[in-house]
Write an enzyme that holds these catalytic residues in place. Structure first.
Site, short mmCIF file in Angstrom:
data_model
loop_
_atom_site.label_atom_id
_atom_site.label_comp_id
_atom_site.label_asym_id
_atom_site.label_seq_id
_atom_site.Cartn_x
_atom_site.Cartn_y
_atom_site.Cartn_z
N ALA A 32 1.60 -1.13 0.29
CA ALA A 32 0.06 -0.16 0.30
C ALA A 32 0.68 1.22 0.26
O ALA A 32 0.34 2.43 0.83
CB ALA A 32 -0.99 -0.16 1.14
N LEU A 33 1.97 2.02 -1.13
CA LEU A 33 2.78 2.14 -1.03
C LEU A 33 2.48 3.70 -1.04
O LEU A 33 1.20 4.17 -2.06
CB LEU A 33 4.20 1.60 -1.96
CG LEU A 33 4.53 0.73 -1.42
CD1 LEU A 33 5.71 -0.30 -2.88
CD2 LEU A 33 5.15 -0.05 -0.11
N HIS A 37 7.32 5.57 1.06
CA HIS A 37 8.18 5.09 0.94
C HIS A 37 8.64 4.45 -0.42
O HIS A 37 10.10 4.34 0.20
CB HIS A 37 6.79 3.35 0.91
CG HIS A 37 6.32 3.21 1.72
ND1 HIS A 37 4.67 3.40 1.49
CD2 HIS A 37 6.31 2.14 2.77
CE1 HIS A 37 3.93 3.10 2.65
NE2 HIS A 37 5.21 2.19 3.78
N GLN A 156 10.17 1.50 16.70
CA GLN A 156 10.76 0.50 15.52
C GLN A 156 12.32 0.07 14.50
O GLN A 156 13.49 -0.51 14.65
CB GLN A 156 10.00 0.54 13.92
CG GLN A 156 10.54 -0.32 13.14
CD GLN A 156 9.49 -0.73 11.82
OE1 GLN A 156 8.79 -1.65 12.47
NE2 GLN A 156 9.63 -0.14 10.81
N SER A 188 0.79 8.16 5.94
CA SER A 188 0.79 5.94 6.09
C SER A 188 -0.17 5.67 5.62
O SER A 188 -1.26 5.80 5.18
CB SER A 188 0.53 6.54 7.76
OG SER A 188 -0.68 5.04 7.80
P1 AMP Z 1 5.27 -0.02 6.54
O1 AMP Z 1 4.92 -0.39 5.11
O2 AMP Z 1 4.43 1.22 6.96
O3 AMP Z 1 4.95 -0.93 7.51
O4 AMP Z 1 6.27 0.86 6.17
C1 AMP Z 1 7.66 0.44 5.66
C2 AMP Z 1 9.04 1.11 5.61
O5 AMP Z 1 8.88 2.89 5.40
C3 AMP Z 1 9.01 1.04 7.09
O6 AMP Z 1 10.60 1.57 7.42
C4 AMP Z 1 8.39 2.76 7.83
O7 AMP Z 1 9.16 3.60 8.84
C5 AMP Z 1 8.40 3.85 6.20
N1 AMP Z 1 7.54 4.66 6.54
C6 AMP Z 1 6.55 4.71 6.22
N2 AMP Z 1 5.50 5.62 6.00
C7 AMP Z 1 6.83 6.56 6.18
C8 AMP Z 1 6.51 7.58 5.85
N3 AMP Z 1 5.80 8.64 5.85
N4 AMP Z 1 7.89 9.23 5.65
C9 AMP Z 1 9.30 7.97 6.28
N5 AMP Z 1 9.09 7.15 6.15
C10 AMP Z 1 8.03 6.51 6.25
#
Ligand code: AMP
Length: 284
Positions: A32-33, A37, A156, A188
């Site tokens: 769900a990028l 991401h 995390q 997010s």
């Molecule tokens: P997720 O798929 O949401 O678990 O995130 C995968 C990676 O993307 C993790 O390292 C998150 O911290 C990073 N990430 C998610 N949202 C953001 C954002 N708004 N800004 C920077 N990094 C992000």
């Protein structure tokens, strides 16, 4: 860009990459990028010969079955975005390929040195056990030179650093800044689940965090936390689960301002749980 679905195919590709002597960057995700991401991937592409992104909604890090069920999934759109970012490989396995039945059932054990008992760990018991379980497994399979993580998930990231240090892993962890909407709301995958009105209210989270930095010289960390919590709980749809001002390394609550203060928050906006954080050190 190649899409890899099985561990067997992944192993073949990784062996070929290792034999070629090329450097490999890795971005673990749950899909769900969004643009947040994408910035991690663009950075990986710019710093490595080859880049791989994993897309895996990891069941062992969810402590709420509804949250796992409702987590958005869209491999086709993700693949398009990754292709445009210059990504070379997607690894998108199924849970049954990654985990044995026992691994799915039993909590993965790791010595967190206290980093897991606060904030997210307190409200999502077992969450970080699942995170360390999947990231350590992916690191073993992929053997990246560098791996990219967002500061959005502040706790995390602290735990990943501890994992790499204590398990003496050879990967270099790259911390990447939070990417926000122009409104300030941290990007997010869960934002998709907000209604238009909830989205408008969710913007207050970052607004109040930014505004709170004006008070660091006047209020103690405890007083400032109370101010943030009170202000946000007065916004329609919002219910703060926690807001803690902690030391960026130990993640323990601070009672006096230091150069390493970060405020971490989890807020329910309707049914959707959002997190964000803000570093106070630059504002003193
Ligand atoms: P997720 O798929 O949401 O678990 O995130 C995968 C990676 O993307 C993790 O390292 C998150 O911290 C990073 N990430 C998610 N949202 C953001 C954002 N708004 N800004 C920077 N990094 C992000």
């Amino acid at each position: 860009m190649k899409i890899i679905r099985t561990i067997e195919d992944l192993t073949l590709e990784i062996n070929a990459i290792k034999n070629s002597g090329k450097s490999l960057g890795f971005v673990p995700t749950m899909g769900a990028l969004h643009h947040g991401h994408k910035t991690l991937v663009i950075r990986s592409v710019s710093e490595n010969d080859l880049s791989i992104v994993s897309i895996f909604v990891n069941p062992t890090q969810f402590n709420n079955a509804t949250d796992l069920d409702k987590y958005p999934r869209n491999l086709e759109a993700d693949a398009k975005m990754l292709e445009s970012a210059g990504c070379d490989y997607i690894f998108a396995p199924n849970p049954e390929d990654i985990y044995t039945a026992d691994e799915l059932k039993n909590r993965f054990e790791f010595d967190f040195g206290g980093l897991d008992t606060v904030m997210e760990g307190r409200f999502r018991p077992g969450h970080f056990n699942g995170v360390v379980q999947i990231v350590s497994k992916l690191f073993q399979l992929i053997q990246p030179d560098k791996a990219y993580f967002g500061e959005k998930d502040f706790q995390q990231l602290a735990i990943i650093h501890r994992m790499v240090e204590t398990l003496k892993m050879k990967v270099e962890i790259i911390d990447c800044p939070i990417i926000r909407e122009p409104s300030g709301l941290a990007l997010s995958s869960r934002n998709q689940r907000l209604t238009t009105n909830q989205h408008k209210n969710a913007i207050e989270i970052s607004k109040v965090l930014f505004e709170s930095s004006n008070f660091v010289t006047k209020l103690s960390p405890k007083e400032l936390s109370e101010w943030v919590i009170d202000k946000l709980n007065n916004v329609e749809d919002l219910k703060v689960e926690y807001f803690d001002i902690v030391d960026a390394k130990s993640l323990q609550t601070i009672t006096h301002w230091t150069d390493n203060a970060v405020g971490c928050i989890a807020v329910f906006c309707g049914e959707v749980r959002l997190i964000d954080n803000f570093r106070y050190n630059h504002h003193r």
